[in-house]
Design an enzyme around this catalytic site. Structure first.
Site, PDB file in Angstrom:
ATOM      1  CE  LYS A  55     -43.851   0.430  29.807  1.00  0.00           C
ATOM      2  NZ  LYS A  55     -42.540   0.326  29.119  1.00  0.00           N
ATOM      3  CD  GLN A  99     -39.288   1.908  29.747  1.00  0.00           C
ATOM      4  OE1 GLN A  99     -40.071   1.424  30.145  1.00  0.00           O
ATOM      5  NE2 GLN A  99     -39.461   2.705  28.366  1.00  0.00           N
ATOM      6  CG  ASP A 122     -41.190  -4.297  25.568  1.00  0.00           C
ATOM      7  OD1 ASP A 122     -42.264  -3.970  25.397  1.00  0.00           O
ATOM      8  OD2 ASP A 122     -40.163  -3.971  26.148  1.00  0.00           O
TER       9      ASP A 122
END
Ligand code: NDP
Length: 297
Positions: A55, A99, A122
């Site tokens: 990422k 994460q 997200d």
């Protein structure tokens, strides 16, 4: 019967990243804004470390600022929430990603809810979940968004098509079903308690498999000509001691029947990070009230 078209997620995601990079350049030149993505990693899970590294690499490639926060496994929930509060207030950070999974002593839902919804790239915050379900404008989870982009690129309009989503998780199955509904599909959501799953799948023009069970969906479950999106990523052991990645669909069988299919790897996988970058640039545009800047990507 001809074999299915292979939907190339590597190619499509590279094109999407190019568009994001162009948008990042424009925002810098016209508005002196550099979109910033903060990624928070707790602990030393090897898979999570690889995801976070990728990422960061991709964010830097498209010209974004990347802020990485790596915390020890034994960090307290309070310390993590304090970090997030700081990122929420930091004007250089437009997107925040924590994460998952988190260590057991930390309440993941509480952490998700601590992220400012407009920085929640997200799309997991209940506000964004609600916006997607109610047809509003919020942040859409990356993997379903990427899957939808591949579908629309291949099929054009999805109106009236019968779609089945196998899997009902909050991060893939449910948001995927909402996105398909928004595109005017007739949507079935299947899960571990669904009866006669092969028959349900056989009725669908679009099959999205997000189950986490290697090669569960067989070729004879697929309606001839259907479009198959395989979200699954499963590592299986081979007899020679090596391993390989497979999806939730038995690819060699399904490609004989389907009209088009995503491979694993190289299908949905690369779309997830590309959509994360897309969401970050959209978040930056919205936070700076650059109306129209988030359209078209
Ligand atoms: P979850 O484990 O959270 O959810 C799996 C879903 O599949 C559940 O809803 C479960 O049903 C359903 N299911 C399990 N077994 C069966 C069965 N035998 N028949 C029908 N349904 C079943 O997984 P995720 O949604 O997080 O992930 C799904 C897959 O997608 C995984 O392989 C994962 O690695 C992959 N993935 C890929 C990403 C990418 O970037 N390409 C990103 C995220 C995930 P129930 O609810 O009844 O238990």
């Amino acid at each position: 019967m001809t074999e299915a078209k292979i939907i190339d997620g590597n190619l499509f995601s590279a094109q999407l990243r190019d568009k994001v990079a162009q948008r990042v350049r424009d925002m810098g030149l016209r508005h002196r804004i550099t979109p910033g993505l903060a990624v928070v990693l707790v602990g030393e899970d090897p898979a999570s470390q690889v995801y976070v590294r990728n990422k960061r690499k991709r964010a830097v490639e498209v010209g974004m600022r990347s802020f990485e926060h790596t915390l020890e496994t034994d960090v307290t929930e309070h310390e993590l929430l304090t970090l997030i509060a700081g990122l929420n207030d930091d004007p250089e950070v437009h997107g925040i990603l924590v994460q998952l999974p988190l260590p057991k002593h930390i309440d993941a839902q509480k952490v998700i809810e601590a992220i400012r919804p407009d920085k929640d790239v997200d799309g997991f915050h209940p506000w964004n979940v609600g916006m997607l379900a109610s047809g509003g404008v919020g942040m859409v989870p990356c993997t379903p968004l990427g899957s939808l982009m591949l579908l629309k690129d291949h099929l054009g309009s999805l109106t009236g098509l019968k779609a089945i989503v196998v899997g009902r998780s909050n991060i893939v199955g449910k948001p995927m079903a909402h996105l398909l509904l928004r595109e005017d599909c007739t949507v079935t959501i299947a899960h571990s308690r669904t009866r006669d799953l092969p028959d349900e799948v056989r009725r669908a023009d679009i099959v999205v498999a997000a189950v986490g069970r290697p090669e569960m969906v067989r070729g004879d479950w697929i309606k001839p000509g259907a479009t198959v999106i395989d979200v699954g990523i499963n590592r299986i052991a081979l007899p020679d001691g090596k391993s390989k990645l497979v999806g939730d669909v038995r690819f060699d069988e399904a490609k004989q029947v389907a009209g088009a299919i995503t491979p694993v790897p190289g299908g949905v996988g690369p779309m997830t990070i590309a959509c994360l970058l897309r969401n970050t640039v959209v978040a930056a545009a919205r936070q700076h009230r650059l109306h129209g800047e988030d359209e078209g990507i």
